[in-house]
Design a protein around this motif. Structure first.
Motif, PDB file in Angstrom:
ATOM      1  N   SER A 219      27.215  49.242  22.046  1.00 20.13           N
ATOM      2  CA  SER A 219      27.684  49.151  23.430  1.00 20.13           C
ATOM      3  C   SER A 219      26.621  49.685  24.376  1.00 20.13           C
ATOM      4  O   SER A 219      26.356  49.096  25.439  1.00 20.13           O
ATOM      5  CB  SER A 219      28.984  49.943  23.605  1.00 20.13           C
ATOM      6  N   VAL A 404      30.930  46.238  26.180  1.00 15.85           N
ATOM      7  CA  VAL A 404      31.811  46.811  25.157  1.00 15.85           C
ATOM      8  C   VAL A 404      32.221  45.765  24.131  1.00 15.85           C
ATOM      9  O   VAL A 404      32.427  46.079  22.955  1.00 15.85           O
ATOM     10  CB  VAL A 404      33.047  47.459  25.818  1.00 15.85           C
ATOM     11  N   GLY A 407      29.885  45.781  21.319  1.00 16.17           N
ATOM     12  CA  GLY A 407      30.103  46.961  20.486  1.00 16.17           C
ATOM     13  C   GLY A 407      31.260  46.757  19.526  1.00 16.17           C
ATOM     14  O   GLY A 407      31.204  47.182  18.366  1.00 16.17           O
ATOM     15  N   VAL A 549      30.231  55.596  27.393  1.00 17.07           N
ATOM     16  CA  VAL A 549      30.837  54.556  26.547  1.00 17.07           C
ATOM     17  C   VAL A 549      32.352  54.669  26.574  1.00 17.07           C
ATOM     18  O   VAL A 549      33.062  53.654  26.650  1.00 17.07           O
ATOM     19  CB  VAL A 549      30.315  54.658  25.100  1.00 17.07           C
TER      20      VAL A 549
END
Length: 569
Positions: A219, A404, A407, A549
């Motif tokens: 991410s 994201v 990720g 994050v």
């Protein structure tokens, strides 16, 4: 995503100093081919002994040195030197001057060998604790987002106009091609051979924790990626360490960590991502190919040519090849392994019981328990590279405007690589019992894990299964090499600029050939040192940036639960 002119950290130096720096890198990388061969045999990292001065020659009169040399009989060292082949000399020099010195730094254990009876390197504790911390910090996203990750790689949410170079699936395939490799075939077998079946439990546990570590670093790779003047994406730890830490008020620390990571990643690409793969795959096939018995370097040259053809095209070429090879080789390998487990189905429950029982057994002592745990963690990290930061480089190139989401795609890697493939390999090795076979003890002692797995496939299946493993091993090694060449090249570009990438590629291909010469023990040690060493700068930065994050994840997950992402399929 706007194009950004990337200024390497060394760009401010004068041309002469830059040239000297590049030359120094070349000399260091190829020093194993040119170091004087004053060795008496193979020196591994664990056996290295500091040189001492000879009390006679130390006080000798310089004027008499020539006459003394003429009269003195040949020493045992000189005799041993003359008996070594040039390949053995390269290997011994590599172990003595590269592996031994690096191991003292990266595997420092703070005296745990004397206190607990087993050496526990700090890097092992660092990675294990990091996985636990991030899993708790991200509220078990490794389990919560599993189904969503599968939808993402299926392309359900893909939009054709998203920025990037490759699709979610291609990015995952490119990253998997670097992780699903000899670590799954050779590494697991080495872990069981040296630590016993119980090491499998710790391999799986670290794989589950590694899913969150992989999510977090990938991410960040997306959040801080840029494109260079040629339109190629540049992202990964060398970017988010420098600019992410700058965003939270730690610019000096960020610059240092970014450079340290880049240097270690380049070294890891030469070792674990290249030489180790070539060396282990060679050991599997050389007994069936006569010419490789006496001329192993031929395999290295062939592999170097095959790798070179692909890496010239960059990430798009690598992703295209990986997207075809990875599913094919994983399917063939897993089907063969599952067949063996089906044939030996009555032995599987006992094998599982042995694995679990030995993982937590204290019958052999607390030190033995810790030893198995350490071996399992090391081999798991070497297999899935979670916390290392390497995969973030590949995932940075994925087409998406939601960092994201990539990720979440990335968290599938440790599950596929470690939880699935490594577990299947471990069960085959344990069910067939080859790790206890007397004729395999020498193979285990010399860290030839791939040969141990080969024996398990032949014993548990059919003799022709060796050819299935031959193909899988070679393809695993090949795909890992091409992906790691991209990781190292991106770090090289970050340090020296895009115009010097050809120098890196030539060095990388030189180490591909070198992998067919240097022995397994030295390659394995060097691979551990560089790959595990990458976790120090990477995880420190990831810990410090985990708040960023977490905020991005909370925002993304709220949108996902509210159905704000349109489905394209």
């Amino acid at each position: 995503m706007p194009k950004t002119a990337i200024v390497p950290p060394l760009a401010r130096l004068t041309p002469s100093i830059r040239s000297f720096t590049l030359l120094a890198w070349a000399v260091i990388a190829l020093s194993t081919l040119g170091t004087p061969t004053r060795v008496t045999g193979q020196d591994t990292a664990s056996e290295a002994v500091p040189a001492t001065l000879d009390p006679v020659t130390e006080n000798a009169d310089p004027a008499n040195e020539a006459s003394v040399a003429e009269q003195a009989p040949p020493s045992e060292e000189t005799t041993a030197e003359s008996e070594l082949t040039w390949m053995e000399q390269v290997d011994a020099t590599f172990g003595k001057y590269v592996v031994a010195n690096a191991e003292m730094v990266i595997f420092y254990d703070f005296g745990t060998k004397e206190r607990l009876g087993v050496s526990i390197p700090f890097v092992v504790v660092w990675l294990f604790a990091g996985g636990i911390f991030l899993t708790l910090r991200m509220r078990f996203i490794n389990f919560r987002a599993f189904r969503h990750a599968i939808d993402l790689i299926r392309g359900i949410y893909d939009k054709p106009d998203e920025p990037g170079e490759v699709t979610h699936f291609q990015a995952l395939a490119a990253a998997l091609s670097a992780t699903v490799g000899l670590g799954n075939i050779a590494g697991v077998a080495i872990a069981i051979g040296t630590g016993g079946p119980g090491a499998t439990v710790w391999i799986v546990l670290v794989g589950l924790l590694g899913m969150t570590a992989k999510f977090t670093e990938c991410s960040l790779g997306q959040l801080y990626r840029v494109t260079d003047e040629d339109g190629h994406v540049l992202g990964g730890p060398m970017r988010y360490l420098r600019y992410g830490l700058k965003d939270i008020g730690l610019p000096k620390l960020g610059r240092v960590l970014a450079v340290v990571f880049a240097v270690l990643c380049i070294g890891a690409s030469f070792g674990g991502g290249n030489s180790f793969q070539v060396g282990q795959s060679l050991e599997v096939i050389r007994e069936d190919v006569d010419i490789l018995q006496t001329h192993p370097w031929i395999y290295g040259v062939i592999m170097a040519v095959a790798v070179g053809v692909v890496i010239i095209g960059g990430i798009k070429s690598i992703a295209a090849v990986a997207g075809k090879i990875v599913p094919l080789m994983c399917t063939a390998y897993v089907i063969a392994a599952l067949y063996i487990l089906a044939v030996n189905a009555t032995e599987v429950p006992a094998a599982i019981g042995t694995i679990i029982g030995e993982a937590f057994s204290l019958q052999a002592g607390y030190g033995a328990f810790l030893g198995v745990l350490v071996i399992g963690i090391k081999r798991a990290v070497f297999s899935n590279e979670a916390g290392i930061g390497s995969a973030a480089i590949a995932h940075s190139a994925a087409k998406t405007d939601e960092p994201v989401s990539e990720g979440i795609v990335a968290l599938l890697e440790p599950f596929i690589d470690t939880v699935m493939v490594c577990t299947i390999t471990a069960l085959v090795v344990v069910v067939t019992g080859v790790y206890e076979a007397p004729n395999m003890q020498e193979v285990i002692a010399s860290d030839q894990g791939a040969r141990l797995t080969l024996e398990a496939f032949v014993v548990g299946g059919h003799d022709w299964f060796r050819y299935v493993l031959f193909a899988a091993v070679v393809l695993f090694a090949y795909s890992t090499c091409i992906s790691w060449s991209y990781y190292g090249e991106r770090c090289w570009v970050q340090l020296f600029g895009v115009r010097t990438s050809i120098i890196y590629k030539l060095l990388f291909l030189s180490f591909t050939v070198l992998g067919s010469i240097v022995t397994r023990g030295n390659i394995l040690a060097f691979s551990d040192l560089m790959i595990l060493g990458m976790s120090f700068p990477n995880l420190l930065g990831v810990f410090l940036l985990s708040g960023i994050v977490k905020r991005q994840l909370d925002s993304y997950w709220t949108k996902y639960q509210n159905g704000e992402f349109p489905r394209m399929k």
